[in-house]
Scaffold this motif. Structure first.
Motif, PDB file in Angstrom:
ATOM      1  N   CYS A  62      -3.874  -9.966 -21.064  1.00  0.00           N
ATOM      2  CA  CYS A  62      -4.183  -9.643 -19.669  1.00  0.00           C
ATOM      3  C   CYS A  62      -2.895  -9.263 -18.959  1.00  0.00           C
ATOM      4  N   ILE A  63      -2.962  -8.167 -18.209  1.00  0.00           N
ATOM      5  CA  ILE A  63      -1.763  -7.723 -17.510  1.00  0.00           C
ATOM      6  C   ILE A  63      -1.885  -7.940 -16.006  1.00  0.00           C
ATOM      7  N   ALA A  64      -2.845  -8.782 -15.650  1.00  0.00           N
ATOM      8  CA  ALA A  64      -3.049  -9.133 -14.235  1.00  0.00           C
ATOM      9  C   ALA A  64      -3.122  -7.918 -13.338  1.00  0.00           C
ATOM     10  N   CYS A  65      -3.887  -6.939 -13.779  1.00  0.00           N
ATOM     11  CA  CYS A  65      -4.012  -5.709 -12.983  1.00  0.00           C
ATOM     12  C   CYS A  65      -5.066  -5.864 -11.901  1.00  0.00           C
ATOM     13  N   LEU A  66      -5.820  -6.941 -11.955  1.00  0.00           N
ATOM     14  CA  LEU A  66      -6.831  -7.283 -10.942  1.00  0.00           C
ATOM     15  C   LEU A  66      -8.004  -6.306 -10.868  1.00  0.00           C
ATOM     16  N   CYS A  68     -10.618  -6.270 -12.785  1.00  0.00           N
ATOM     17  CA  CYS A  68     -11.869  -7.007 -12.963  1.00  0.00           C
ATOM     18  C   CYS A  68     -12.213  -7.765 -11.698  1.00  0.00           C
ATOM     19  N   ILE A  79      -7.498 -14.075  -9.734  1.00  0.00           N
ATOM     20  CA  ILE A  79      -6.330 -14.010 -10.617  1.00  0.00           C
ATOM     21  C   ILE A  79      -5.077 -13.913  -9.771  1.00  0.00           C
ATOM     22  N   CYS A 112     -11.641  -3.393 -17.861  1.00  0.00           N
ATOM     23  CA  CYS A 112     -10.378  -3.972 -18.333  1.00  0.00           C
ATOM     24  C   CYS A 112      -9.591  -2.946 -19.152  1.00  0.00           C
ATOM     25  N   PRO A 113      -8.385  -2.589 -18.728  1.00  0.00           N
ATOM     26  CA  PRO A 113      -7.644  -1.534 -19.436  1.00  0.00           C
ATOM     27  C   PRO A 113      -7.142  -1.996 -20.803  1.00  0.00           C
ATOM     28  N   THR A 114      -6.985  -3.296 -20.999  1.00  0.00           N
ATOM     29  CA  THR A 114      -6.463  -3.754 -22.284  1.00  0.00           C
ATOM     30  C   THR A 114      -7.555  -4.359 -23.157  1.00  0.00           C
ATOM     31  N   LEU A 117     -11.090  -8.834 -22.279  1.00  0.00           N
ATOM     32  CA  LEU A 117     -12.167  -9.713 -21.833  1.00  0.00           C
ATOM     33  C   LEU A 117     -13.322  -9.654 -22.828  1.00  0.00           C
TER      34      LEU A 117
HETATM   35  S1  SF4 Z   1      -8.934  -6.173 -15.950  1.00  0.00           S
HETATM   36 FE1  SF4 Z   1      -8.203  -7.083 -17.870  1.00  0.00          FE
HETATM   37  S2  SF4 Z   1      -5.999  -6.869 -17.776  1.00  0.00           S
HETATM   38 FE2  SF4 Z   1      -6.746  -6.519 -15.695  1.00  0.00          FE
HETATM   39  S3  SF4 Z   1      -6.617  -8.528 -14.723  1.00  0.00           S
HETATM   40 FE3  SF4 Z   1      -8.675  -8.356 -15.563  1.00  0.00          FE
HETATM   41  S4  SF4 Z   1      -8.537  -9.265 -17.608  1.00  0.00           S
HETATM   42 FE4  SF4 Z   1      -6.458  -8.875 -16.925  1.00  0.00          FE
END
Ligand code: SF4
Ligand code: SF4
Lengths: 187, 375
Positions: A62-66, A68, A79, A112-114, A117
């Motif tokens: 997770c890159i905490a991109c927010l 989601c 987050i 989610c870009p990575t 989830l």
């Molecule tokens: S979308 Fe994915 S990468 Fe971004 S905050 Fe949520 S879980 Fe983390």
């Protein structure tokens, strides 16, 4: 006379119906004795969301991109994240899910870009209070967080080196091309 | 406007008011019927709705088009797939998004399975209202299999959020296809059994025949759609009249009857189950390979300013979506035309003169889903 035929028809239809139910007596039960047997759940069964492991990191990514948090229609994800030394992206410090609100729509997984989830496999959670459904998604990754950070730094360092190397190679190639051009001109 | 609270015996001691519901097992949810009775005969009936109002339409004005997806299947929780996919199809049509062939076929399979499961639940509950508990269990057993099959692809059993703008979330696998085919075969064998148990049963026929007439005129006046309208002899089906998705590629009959009573509505739905089975089988035999999601789906869905209307055929009738866009990502207004609302509205006319015990059968036969009426 009509009455007799009515009674006859009625009886026949009843007996026919009973025949169906009697046949059902000898069929296998269709129910699952739940606590002793467990139902086989579908592969894509939707449930509470979890952060899933990425093989190359040994932890979630997770890159905490927010993203989601923003798309969630029920506002059940919160987050916070911060930049860690030597990493290009942020890393979450807290990742809370209020599962009581979640509608299992799967929109957070889509954005989610990575792709970190996923759905939890545990389908029979129950609780006595609302707080029982406040999940901390980072809980399961706390122990390995340090190593994961190490791996991530390593990956980041390698990427950087690669980038450097590529830039160098590019520059050299350019220089060579120029030399050749110059040579061509001279000749 | 009738007085709302007056219940009990009137002054003249001849007639009285009775509340049926809102927590009555045979009203299929929280419907309150305010009956004015003389003995057992109904002088007037007022359906009072609104007990499960969740403001879905208002919610739509506070979120963007994508975030509204989970709401759709919660309006009519018994045919959630049809609502969910219908909403996706509406938005796709508005923004001009192409859906891959395979996704279209999967949608048809899932929607028709959902229609069958909805009809099976209606079948079981109608019979339970009439006092037969056994058919209820058999129907639920079959319905359970559909829920399991849909769970295989959508991950949910009742409130699906399977459709996405531009396709569906998951591709179907061989297990899904083989189980669906096996189920179709199973249900085809099962239907004659149901006929033996229920349709040919004299008690059942006597209780259903000749009550609750909804004729063509009433259908027109109240905008009754779906099986109730078809039972009155109108051959109307959105899938056939204005084919959406790929419904024009399938060969299916639109079952109709002429009487418009409870038994006719029953027969129409039973025939629809086998028509849906045939659509599912056709779709599986034609299922093409390919992606299930459009390659380029815009991240921002902002339809051009204007008003849009799109309709699909839900298990209960004509489900229409009226969408007003102001050109931004948040809809200006969304209104849903849900079939049960109009179908229930006829009750004021239809129930007049019938008895309380018939009321249960009539209400059961129009197949209302209260959350869809209240939204
Ligand atoms: S979308 Fe994915 S990468 Fe971004 S905050 Fe949520 S879980 Fe983390
Ligand atoms: S599945 Fe839907 S409701 Fe649940 S956390 Fe994700 S976006 Fe929110």
């Amino acid at each position: 006379m009509e009455m007799i035929s009515d009674v006859y028809r009625g009886f026949r239809s009843l007996l026919k119906g009973m025949g169906v139910t009697i046949r059902h007596f000898f069929r296998k039960p269709v129910t699952v004795e739940y606590p002793r047997e467990r139902a086989v759940v579908s592969k894509v069964q939707r449930n509470a969301i979890v952060l899933i492991e990425k093989d190359d990191i040994g932890s979630h990514n997770c890159i905490a991109c927010l993203q989601c948090e923003k798309i969630c229609p029920s506002n059940c994800i919160s987050i916070t994240g911060s930049r860690k030394d030597g990493l290009a992206f942020k890393r979450p410090d807290t990742f809370d899910l209020n599962f009581a609100l979640c509608s299992e729509c799967g929109l957070c997984l889509d954005v989610c870009p990575t792709d970190t989830l996923g759905y939890s496999k545990q389908y029979d959670k129950a609780g006595y209070s609302r707080e029982d459904f406040f999940y901390d998604l980072l809980d399961q990754w706390k122990a390995t967080e340090e190593t994961a950070l190490g791996t991530l730094r390593e990956i980041e360092r390698k990427k950087k080196e690669e980038r450097e190397a590529r830039r160098k190679a590019d520059a050299e190639a350019k220089a060579k091309a120029k030399e050749n051009d110059d040579g061509d001109e001279k000749a | 406007m009738p007085e709302l609270i007056r219940v009990g015996r009137d002054e003249d001691r001849d007639t009285y008011h009775l509340n049926m519901g809102p927590q009555h097992p045979s009203t299929h949810g929280v419907l309150r019927l305010r009956l004015h009775l003389k003995g057992e005969v109904i002088l007037s009936a007022d359906p009072i709705v609104g007990y499960s109002h969740r403001a879905h339409e208002k919610m739509a004005e506070n979120r963007n088009y994508i975030q509204f997806l989970p709401n759709t299947s919660r309006m009519d929780y018994l045919s959630g797939m049809i609502y969910n996919v219908g909403y996706c199809q509406a938005i796709e049509k508005i923004i001009g998004l192409e859906v891959p062939e395979r996704a279209e076929y999967i949608r048809v399979i899932c929607c028709e399975l959902n229609r069958i499961s909805s009809h099976l639940l209606w079948y079981g509950t109608l019979l339970m209202d009439l006092g037969g508990f056994t058919p209820f269990l058999y129907c639920f057993e079959d319905r359970e299999r559909i829920l399991d099959i849909l769970d295989l692809v959508s991950g949910s059993r009742l409130t699906y959020c399977y459709g996405r703008f531009g396709g569906v979330t998951e591709d179907v696998d061989d297990k899904f296809l083989s189980e669906t085919l096996a189920f179709c075969k199973h249900l085809r064998n099962r239907l004659p059994e149901y006929d033996d148990l229920v349709t040919n049963n004299v008690i059942f026929q006597n209780r259903c025949k000749g009550i609750g007439h909804i004729d063509k005129k009433t259908c027109h006046e109240f905008a009754v759609t779906g099986p109730c309208q078809r039972a009155a002899g109108e051959k109307r089906d959105v899938r056939r009249d204005e084919p959406y998705g790929i419904y024009d590629r399938f060969d299916f009959k639109v079952p109709t009857r002429t009487g418009g009573d409870c038994f006719d509505r029953f027969m129409v739905r039973v025939e629809e189950i086998s028509e849906s089975l045939s659509i599912v089988e056709q779709a599986i035999s034609k299922l093409p390979v390919g992606p299930v999601m459009a390659p380029k789906v815009p991240r921002k869905i902002a339809p051009a300013k204007g008003e849009y209307y799109f309709a699909v055929e839900s298990a209960r009738g004509h489900f229409g979506m009226y969408i007003v866009s102001n050109g931004t990502e948040i809809p200006e207004r969304m209104h849903f035309r849900t079939p049960s609302f109009s179908n229930l509205a006829t009750m004021r006319r239809v129930l007049k003169g019938s008895t309380i015990s018939d009321t249960v059968a009539i209400l059961g036969s129009i197949d209302i889903v209260l959350p869809e009426i209240d939204r």
